[in-house]
Write a protein that holds these residues in place. Structure first.
Motif, PDB file in Angstrom:
ATOM      1  N   GLU A  12       0.659  -1.395  -0.108  1.00 53.07           N
ATOM      2  CA  GLU A  12       0.056   0.056  -0.091  1.00 53.07           C
ATOM      3  C   GLU A  12       0.842   1.154  -0.039  1.00 53.07           C
ATOM      4  O   GLU A  12       1.898   1.191   0.500  1.00 53.07           O
ATOM      5  N   ASN A  13       0.551   2.503  -0.487  1.00 52.25           N
ATOM      6  CA  ASN A  13       0.970   3.753  -0.546  1.00 52.25           C
ATOM      7  C   ASN A  13       0.980   4.154  -2.160  1.00 52.25           C
ATOM      8  O   ASN A  13       1.594   3.799  -2.828  1.00 52.25           O
ATOM      9  N   GLU A  14      -0.085   5.130  -2.169  1.00 49.99           N
ATOM     10  CA  GLU A  14      -0.082   5.375  -3.542  1.00 49.99           C
ATOM     11  C   GLU A  14       1.107   6.144  -4.368  1.00 49.99           C
ATOM     12  O   GLU A  14       1.556   6.129  -5.372  1.00 49.99           O
ATOM     13  N   VAL A  15       1.700   7.052  -3.281  1.00 54.29           N
ATOM     14  CA  VAL A  15       3.119   7.692  -3.909  1.00 54.29           C
ATOM     15  C   VAL A  15       4.086   6.802  -4.346  1.00 54.29           C
ATOM     16  O   VAL A  15       4.576   6.711  -5.412  1.00 54.29           O
ATOM     17  N   MET A  16       4.201   5.663  -3.414  1.00 55.06           N
ATOM     18  CA  MET A  16       5.430   4.789  -3.673  1.00 55.06           C
ATOM     19  C   MET A  16       4.710   3.896  -5.143  1.00 55.06           C
ATOM     20  O   MET A  16       5.770   3.331  -5.711  1.00 55.06           O
ATOM     21  N   GLN A  17       3.708   3.526  -4.988  1.00 55.45           N
ATOM     22  CA  GLN A  17       2.889   2.747  -6.172  1.00 55.45           C
ATOM     23  C   GLN A  17       3.138   3.712  -7.770  1.00 55.45           C
ATOM     24  O   GLN A  17       3.533   2.932  -8.828  1.00 55.45           O
ATOM     25  N   LEU A  18       3.009   4.928  -7.443  1.00 59.03           N
ATOM     26  CA  LEU A  18       3.085   5.720  -8.677  1.00 59.03           C
ATOM     27  C   LEU A  18       4.592   5.803  -9.148  1.00 59.03           C
ATOM     28  O   LEU A  18       5.135   5.507 -10.060  1.00 59.03           O
ATOM     29  N   VAL A  19       5.498   6.066  -7.983  1.00 55.05           N
ATOM     30  CA  VAL A  19       7.033   6.237  -8.458  1.00 55.05           C
ATOM     31  C   VAL A  19       7.576   4.872  -8.792  1.00 55.05           C
ATOM     32  O   VAL A  19       8.034   4.902  -9.805  1.00 55.05           O
ATOM     33  N   ALA A  20       7.093   3.694  -8.198  1.00 50.77           N
ATOM     34  CA  ALA A  20       7.873   2.443  -8.667  1.00 50.77           C
ATOM     35  C   ALA A  20       7.182   2.078 -10.107  1.00 50.77           C
ATOM     36  O   ALA A  20       7.857   1.432 -10.572  1.00 50.77           O
TER      37      ALA A  20
END
Lengths: 106, 422
Positions: free
Chosen positions: A78-86
């Motif tokens: 979970e984590n939108e920012v990290m899902q986006l970056v990765a």
């Protein structure tokens, strides 16, 4: 019994040595300079001196970083920012970031 | 060839080739010079990365009038009482001490782009090989009839952080019981799209505790805004009945403001306020206009490098640029600065230049432990910076998630200010 334990020990040792001889596929194609450049994107949020709110990642095991990034990329963490970056990183970029952050002092 | 031995010819040829291969400006003995104007999220980051990554090979000068920089991001949290004022102030000392950046506290007055010189308020000039302009916004005082530089003490815009936010906080704290706070957000495009609505949330947070019968009226020149559903649900949840948002179609347009009578006149009605925050339209900081790199109010840039379309020696970062899909935010400016820094270093020292990669996340606080966020990552298209993927918080997510988002924003604040100033 001793024999079985000994054989098991040898088998595990061989496995570890064999694994060590093989380059870790997740870190294939890692490019240190590219990792340094890409790290800029991470350092807007991650800092070394504190885990408050966002974890410090300097000096973490390269394989650990690469695996985490893949889990975020696949939305298994979970984590939108990290899902986006990765999600926007390819294998070379993940490997490069992993070895770069691993090289930094904790 | 007769008088030239084979050996000396080869040396001559090699010397010529290597001269040709080197960037023109590094043929001299002096280090190439980069001048950065503006020490905010774009400028401080660019100066720091160019100096740090070139390891002294590039002479970096940062021109910034303020000795202490108060961040615009989190100034709303100061307004709401979640941060103290000192905690959003930062010094430039580490940029010189740790990375050798020459920090000059002065105003950049004009740019002579043909001579590649910047003139300062003191009268001194600074030469550059590459110039980075990150001046942020200027307020278009004449964009609202009745508003002016003088009006800003009565109806502060407080859109550049610093003392005006202090003035606004004092005004809100001293508002008459049951009084009206009016907010006039700016028209698009402007710095920090969710900022006016986070500000409304922070004012509501103060009033709920100290002045619960007070009202907030938002007279918006727009018909929709960033994270609208999330903010409006938050206002209803935390401050029921306190906030009235009136869109442009409903009030028919803002005709004028009167700082003496504290009135805001629209086609629909004249609103009388006890405290008013009026944020006019904006444009790129004056130095970008002066440098001749703007088209209209903002500077068009080349997405792959952040070089201006008008002058390849001049880069514009952050709010002052036309970054297309990227919002005008500190996060965006910080992200763009790294792309520019990598490109400038490549041009001046032949270091490797990697493909541009941009990202942005805007966190906002709606109430205590109720954080929301919107974010995207971007790539450099031929003409524009383009969205690759994006996300926004959901209206139905639980309290624990909102608290975590707020905590994450604290981590980000500490991260980005470390990335700018350490």
């Amino acid at each position: 019994m001793v024999n079985i334990v000994f054989k098991f020990f040898i088998a595990i040792s061989c496995l570890l040595i064999f694994r060590g001889l093989l380059a870790e596929p997740l870190l294939d194609g890692a490019d240190f300079d590219y990792g340094e450049y890409l790290s800029g994107q991470c350092l807007t949020c991650h800092r070394n001196s504190s885990d408050e709110g966002i974890p410090a990642i300097n000096g973490a095991e390269a394989l650990y970083i690469a695996k985490k990034l893949i889990l975020y990329k696949n939305k298994e963490l979970e984590n939108e920012v990290m899902q986006l970056v990765a999600g926007a990183l390819d294998e070379e970029q993940i490997a490069s970031l992993a070895i770069y952050f691993n090289s930094l002092e904790k | 060839m007769n008088n030239l031995s084979r050996r000396s010819f080869v040396s001559f040829a090699l010397a010529s080739t290597s001269l040709l291969a080197m960037p023109a400006i590094s043929t001299g003995s002096a280090r190439p010079k980069v001048v950065v104007v503006g020490g905010g999220a774009g400028g401080a980051t660019a100066a720091r990365y160019i100096a740090k990554d070139s390891k002294g090979a590039i002479d970096v000068t940062l021109i910034e009038a303020s000795k202490h920089y108060y961040t615009c991001f989190y100034s709303n949290l100061y307004l709401g009482g979640f941060r103290d004022y000192d905690s959003i102030g930062h010094s430039y000392d580490n940029l010189s001490a740790n990375h050798g950046v020459n920090v000059v506290h002065d105003w950049a007055i004009s740019v002579d782009s043909s001579a590649r010189k910047v003139r300062l308020g003191s009268g001194a000039t600074v030469s550059y090989d590459r110039l980075v302009l990150s001046p942020g916004i200027d307020i278009k005082y004449d964009s609202i009839d009745g508003y002016s530089v003088e009006a800003q003490t009565k109806m502060p815009h407080a859109w550049k952080s610093g003392t005006q936010v202090k003035v606004l906080r004092d005004q809100v704290l001293n508002m008459p019981k049951g009084g009206t706070f009016a907010m006039v957000p700016p028209p698009n495009p402007y710095r920090c799209p969710p900022g006016p609505y986070e500000r409304i949330s922070m004012v509501a947070h103060i009033l709920k505790e100290k002045n619960p019968t007070a009202k907030i009226v938002v007279i918006d020149p727009k018909n929709k805004f960033s994270k609208q559903g999330l903010f409006m649900a938050g206002w209803e949840k935390h401050y029921p009945g306190m906030v009235e948002w009136i869109d442009n179609d409903t009030h028919g347009g803002i005709k004028n403001v009167n700082p003496e009578t504290m009135e805001i006149e629209t086609d629909l009605d004249t609103f009388k306020a006890d405290v008013a925050c009026v944020v006019p339209a904006q444009r790129a900081g004056a130095i970008a206009m002066n440098a001749g790199v703007t088209d209209g109010d903002w500077s068009p840039i080349v997405p792959a490098s952040m070089q201006t379309k008008a002058d390849g020696n001049i880069y514009v970062l952050g709010d002052a640029s036309v970054a297309s899909a990227m919002p005008k935010s500190g996060f965006s400016a910080n992200s763009q600065a790294k792309v520019a820094a990598n490109h400038i270093r490549g041009e001046l020292t032949d270091s490797r230049v990697f493909p541009a990669k941009f990202s942005n996340t805007c966190w906002s606080l709606v109430a205590t432990n109720d954080g929301i966020k919107v974010g995207a990552n971007y790539k450099a298209g031929e003409e524009k910076i383009e969205v690759v993927d994006k996300f926004v918080s959901k209206t139905d997510e639980g309290n624990a998630k909102r608290k975590k988002t707020y905590e994450e924003s604290i981590g980000w604040y500490n991260g980005i200010t470390t990335d700018m100033f350490s």
